[in-house]
Scaffold this active site. Structure first.
Site, PDB file in Angstrom:
ATOM      1  N   ARG A 191      79.066 -26.922 -14.633  1.00 45.96           N
ATOM      2  CA  ARG A 191      79.226 -26.158 -13.391  1.00 45.96           C
ATOM      3  C   ARG A 191      79.597 -24.724 -13.712  1.00 45.96           C
ATOM      4  NH1 ARG A 191      82.790 -29.798  -9.746  1.00 45.96           N
ATOM      5  NH2 ARG A 191      83.808 -29.776 -11.759  1.00 45.96           N
ATOM      6  N   ILE A 213      85.555 -50.684 -23.708  1.00 49.59           N
ATOM      7  CA  ILE A 213      85.537 -52.150 -23.861  1.00 49.59           C
ATOM      8  C   ILE A 213      84.164 -52.675 -23.455  1.00 49.59           C
ATOM      9  CG2 ILE A 213      86.677 -54.315 -23.246  1.00 49.59           C
ATOM     10  CD1 ILE A 213      89.067 -52.660 -22.250  1.00 49.59           C
ATOM     11  N   VAL A 237      84.507 -36.832 -21.045  1.00 48.88           N
ATOM     12  CA  VAL A 237      83.579 -37.784 -21.657  1.00 48.88           C
ATOM     13  C   VAL A 237      82.373 -37.059 -22.251  1.00 48.88           C
ATOM     14  CG1 VAL A 237      82.113 -39.809 -21.250  1.00 48.88           C
ATOM     15  CG2 VAL A 237      84.308 -39.591 -20.056  1.00 48.88           C
ATOM     16  N   LYS A 258      85.826 -50.823 -10.120  1.00 51.00           N
ATOM     17  CA  LYS A 258      85.527 -51.523 -11.374  1.00 51.00           C
ATOM     18  C   LYS A 258      85.344 -53.017 -11.128  1.00 51.00           C
ATOM     19  CE  LYS A 258      88.061 -48.138 -14.172  1.00 51.00           C
ATOM     20  NZ  LYS A 258      89.400 -47.782 -14.695  1.00 51.00           N
ATOM     21  N   ASP A 303      90.252 -47.107  -7.788  1.00 49.38           N
ATOM     22  CA  ASP A 303      89.588 -47.140  -9.095  1.00 49.38           C
ATOM     23  C   ASP A 303      89.381 -48.591  -9.555  1.00 49.38           C
ATOM     24  OD1 ASP A 303      89.035 -45.578 -11.829  1.00 49.38           O
ATOM     25  OD2 ASP A 303      90.366 -47.256 -12.291  1.00 49.38           O
TER      26      ASP A 303
HETATM   27  P1  NAP Z   1      85.387 -34.258 -16.090  1.00 47.04           P
HETATM   28  O1  NAP Z   1      86.244 -34.039 -17.277  1.00 47.04           O
HETATM   29  O2  NAP Z   1      85.849 -33.779 -14.768  1.00 47.04           O
HETATM   30  O3  NAP Z   1      83.965 -33.619 -16.412  1.00 47.04           O
HETATM   31  C1  NAP Z   1      82.955 -33.496 -15.459  1.00 47.04           C
HETATM   32  C2  NAP Z   1      81.864 -32.619 -16.032  1.00 47.04           C
HETATM   33  O4  NAP Z   1      80.778 -32.588 -15.110  1.00 47.04           O
HETATM   34  C3  NAP Z   1      82.276 -31.169 -16.259  1.00 47.04           C
HETATM   35  O5  NAP Z   1      81.662 -30.677 -17.421  1.00 47.04           O
HETATM   36  C4  NAP Z   1      81.745 -30.455 -15.023  1.00 47.04           C
HETATM   37  O6  NAP Z   1      81.380 -29.115 -15.269  1.00 47.04           O
HETATM   38  C5  NAP Z   1      80.493 -31.246 -14.741  1.00 47.04           C
HETATM   39  N1  NAP Z   1      80.169 -31.260 -13.318  1.00 47.04           N
HETATM   40  C6  NAP Z   1      80.844 -31.893 -12.332  1.00 47.04           C
HETATM   41  N2  NAP Z   1      80.235 -31.714 -11.154  1.00 47.04           N
HETATM   42  C7  NAP Z   1      79.162 -30.922 -11.399  1.00 47.04           C
HETATM   43  C8  NAP Z   1      78.140 -30.382 -10.592  1.00 47.04           C
HETATM   44  N3  NAP Z   1      78.103 -30.604  -9.263  1.00 47.04           N
HETATM   45  N4  NAP Z   1      77.176 -29.636 -11.188  1.00 47.04           N
HETATM   46  C9  NAP Z   1      77.211 -29.417 -12.516  1.00 47.04           C
HETATM   47  N5  NAP Z   1      78.151 -29.923 -13.343  1.00 47.04           N
HETATM   48  C10 NAP Z   1      79.116 -30.657 -12.782  1.00 47.04           C
HETATM   49  O7  NAP Z   1      85.066 -35.815 -15.901  1.00 47.04           O
HETATM   50  P2  NAP Z   1      85.225 -36.979 -16.992  1.00 47.04           P
HETATM   51  O8  NAP Z   1      86.639 -37.389 -17.087  1.00 47.04           O
HETATM   52  O9  NAP Z   1      84.504 -36.602 -18.229  1.00 47.04           O
HETATM   53  O10 NAP Z   1      84.472 -38.188 -16.240  1.00 47.04           O
HETATM   54  C11 NAP Z   1      83.078 -38.197 -16.123  1.00 47.04           C
HETATM   55  C12 NAP Z   1      82.635 -39.558 -15.595  1.00 47.04           C
HETATM   56  O11 NAP Z   1      83.023 -40.565 -16.508  1.00 47.04           O
HETATM   57  C13 NAP Z   1      83.239 -39.956 -14.257  1.00 47.04           C
HETATM   58  O12 NAP Z   1      82.300 -40.693 -13.508  1.00 47.04           O
HETATM   59  C14 NAP Z   1      84.397 -40.853 -14.649  1.00 47.04           C
HETATM   60  O13 NAP Z   1      84.765 -41.797 -13.663  1.00 47.04           O
HETATM   61  C15 NAP Z   1      83.796 -41.554 -15.841  1.00 47.04           C
HETATM   62  N6  NAP Z   1      84.786 -42.060 -16.768  1.00 47.04           N
HETATM   63  C16 NAP Z   1      85.731 -41.234 -17.252  1.00 47.04           C
HETATM   64  C17 NAP Z   1      86.681 -41.729 -18.128  1.00 47.04           C
HETATM   65  C18 NAP Z   1      87.736 -40.842 -18.700  1.00 47.04           C
HETATM   66  O14 NAP Z   1      88.594 -41.347 -19.411  1.00 47.04           O
HETATM   67  N7  NAP Z   1      87.719 -39.537 -18.432  1.00 47.04           N
HETATM   68  C19 NAP Z   1      86.630 -43.096 -18.494  1.00 47.04           C
HETATM   69  C20 NAP Z   1      85.632 -43.908 -17.992  1.00 47.04           C
HETATM   70  C21 NAP Z   1      84.699 -43.373 -17.123  1.00 47.04           C
HETATM   71  P3  NAP Z   1      82.474 -28.011 -15.720  1.00 47.04           P
HETATM   72  O15 NAP Z   1      82.836 -28.368 -17.118  1.00 47.04           O
HETATM   73  O16 NAP Z   1      81.748 -26.743 -15.623  1.00 47.04           O
HETATM   74  O17 NAP Z   1      83.611 -28.171 -14.753  1.00 47.04           O
HETATM   75  N1  HSE Z   2      91.669 -43.418 -13.992  1.00 49.87           N
HETATM   76  C1  HSE Z   2      91.209 -44.534 -14.760  1.00 49.87           C
HETATM   77  C2  HSE Z   2      92.374 -45.330 -15.261  1.00 49.87           C
HETATM   78  C3  HSE Z   2      90.397 -44.111 -15.969  1.00 49.87           C
HETATM   79  O1  HSE Z   2      93.527 -44.916 -15.130  1.00 49.87           O
HETATM   80  O2  HSE Z   2      92.150 -46.420 -15.790  1.00 49.87           O
HETATM   81  C4  HSE Z   2      88.972 -43.869 -15.670  1.00 49.87           C
HETATM   82  O3  HSE Z   2      88.322 -45.060 -15.309  1.00 49.87           O
END
Ligand code: NAP
Ligand code: HSE
Length: 424
Positions: free
Chosen positions: A44, A133, A13, A202, A198
């Protein structure tokens, strides 16, 4: 107006948020009058190459949280801690926050919102539910005149993709998990999705806002999809249903009902048509009637759409000098409807000895537990001398359905209750 942004996280994201802020800065400024300036980005792993200028990258949260020029902190790190603490620190130091974190908002959202209210800053979390959404703003603004009667949703894309593949390709749960992982939907540990956590997070956020009450995730009934077998999809089709992971909340007679479980949904119902990793939420309000929102509930770009939209909203508040424009209040300890008292129709599939008296024995148990049978199908089973019996029922209390399920499993003539699903 200028808005200095600190970004916590540059993953799926965060990378899309950064890309939009950097690549479309001028265009967005021209269109909205808001200049969104990305000041710092927390990651990180400092070694990994990133697609943004290196001077923006930091490994220290303090570089964002303690920087007085940062007006808004965007948290897209995920996980409960340290994300929650960072959000709290940002709010305490007078920064607005935008988060996509459903775990933090489901467990601690009302506390963070209350704290933000006392500090005259905003907490935005459109991206925490349903990716791109527009759900939170729909409840907060557009449907605010309504008494919300119910929310029925398919809000987990991973399980929806898996159930769709199990239905169309006849594959097993394990094969569907492997496919969902290969497609990039399911995590290496798929539990958060397949066990319903999850969707619970939500639903707890949506129900809290819809009903103005703190619906803690622990008070949401949860059942995942592990027990659904390929045969159930065939029966579902025969009976005119799709199997989905349903998230449902309502407020019958003042008590809040909130549950996540697999369910048979009639083919003509809008939620039955939600395919692949898409999400859909059907909201029923007393003035508006039914509203259906459908779209991509996950993925970097749809989720960034919600995050950047929130940022622009914060900027408008700053421009007007008016925060907490739409304050949310939560009844701290609402009365919840226990699952035992929830009434649903149900589907039972059992394997029984093929001999006289079996149907009578099963029918007696249903009758004694107050469960009325709606339909019955009997087919030869793959096991010699046994039959597969499928029952659907009229609405009955979950207590009655569960007691019937246990007692039927204990009958001498019944080898196994292979499946139990609630029916919409
Ligand atoms: P992700 O790909 O795992 O990315 C997490 C990011 O945060 C990475 O850049 C990571 O650093 C950094 N990070 C994590 N822990 C850290 C720490 N302790 N200190 C410093 N940096 C840290 O996660 P994501 O999929 O983007 O999701 C992020 C959030 O959005 C979550 O809450 C998730 O539930 C929500 N979300 C995601 C989606 C989706 O489709 N992915 C949809 C809706 C909501 P590094 O890059 O160095 O590892
Ligand atoms: N893991 C979730 C899903 C996406 O499958 O809908 C992030 O909310």
């Amino acid at each position: 107006v200028e808005l200095n942004v600190g970004l916590l996280g540059l993953g799926t994201v965060g990378a899309e948020v950064a890309e939009r802020l950097l690549a479309k800065r001028e265009r967005m400024a021209a269109r909205t009058g808001v200049d969104l300036i990305l000041r710092r980005v927390l990651v990180r792993d400092l070694e990994r190459p990133r697609g943004i200028p290196t001077e923006l990258i930091s490994g220290q949260a303090e570089d964002i949280l303690d920087d007085p020029s940062v007006q808004v902190v965007v948290e897209v790190m995920g996980g409960e801690e340290p994300a929650r603490s960072y959000l709290e620190r940002a709010i305490r130091s007078g920064k607005h926050v935008v988060t996509a974190n459903k775990v933090v908002m489901a467990k601690h959202g009302p506390d963070l919102l209350e704290l933000a209210g006392s500090k005259d800053v905003d907490v935005y979390f459109e991206a925490a539910v349903g990716g791109g959404i527009p759900l939170i703003s729909t409840f907060k603004v557009d449907l605010i005149a309504n008494e919300i009667e119910s929310i029925a949703a398919v809000i987990n894309g991973t399980t929806n993709y898996m159930l769709g593949r199990m239905a169309s390709a006849g594959i097993s749960f394990d094969e569907a998990v492997a496919e969902a992982q290969a497609a990039g939907y399911a995590e290496a540990d798929p539990s958060a999705d397949v066990d319903g956590f999850d969707a619970v997070y939500k639903l707890s956020i949506l129900a809290s806002i819809a009903f103005g009450a703190r619906v803690h995730p622990d008070s949401v009934f949860r059942e995942g999809i592990r027990a659904v077998e390929p045969l159930d999809f065939r029966y579902a089709r025969e009976l005119g249903y799709e199997i989905k992971l349903l998230a449902y909340s309502a407020r019958p007679k003042g008590r809040i009902e909130a549950r996540v479980h697999p369910a048979m949904i009639p083919l003509h119902h809008p939620l039955a048509t939600v395919e692949g990793a898409f999400n859909a939420v059907q909201i029923t309000g007393d003035l508006v009637g039914d509203v259906l929102l459908w779209g991509q509930g996950a993925g970097g770009r749809p989720t960034a759409s919600a995050v950047v939209g929130d940022l622009l909203d914060v900027a408008h508040s700053i421009r007007k000098g008016s925060f907490n424009r739409v304050a949310m209040r939560f009844d701290a300890d609402p009365a919840m409807l226990p699952m035992a008292e929830v009434r649903t129709k149900a589907y039972f599939r059992l394997r029984a000895l093929d001999q006289p008296g079996v149907l009578a024995a099963v029918g007696t148990v249903f009758a004694e537990e107050g469960v009325s049978i709606a339909s019955m199908i009997q087919k030869d089973s793959i096991e010699e001398g046994t039959a597969e019996l499928v029952f659907t029922t009229h609405p009955a209390s979950d207590a009655g359905l569960q007691k019937a399920r246990g007692r039927i499993a204990d009958l001498d003539q019944v080898k196994r209750v292979c499946a139990f699903l609630r029916v919409v």
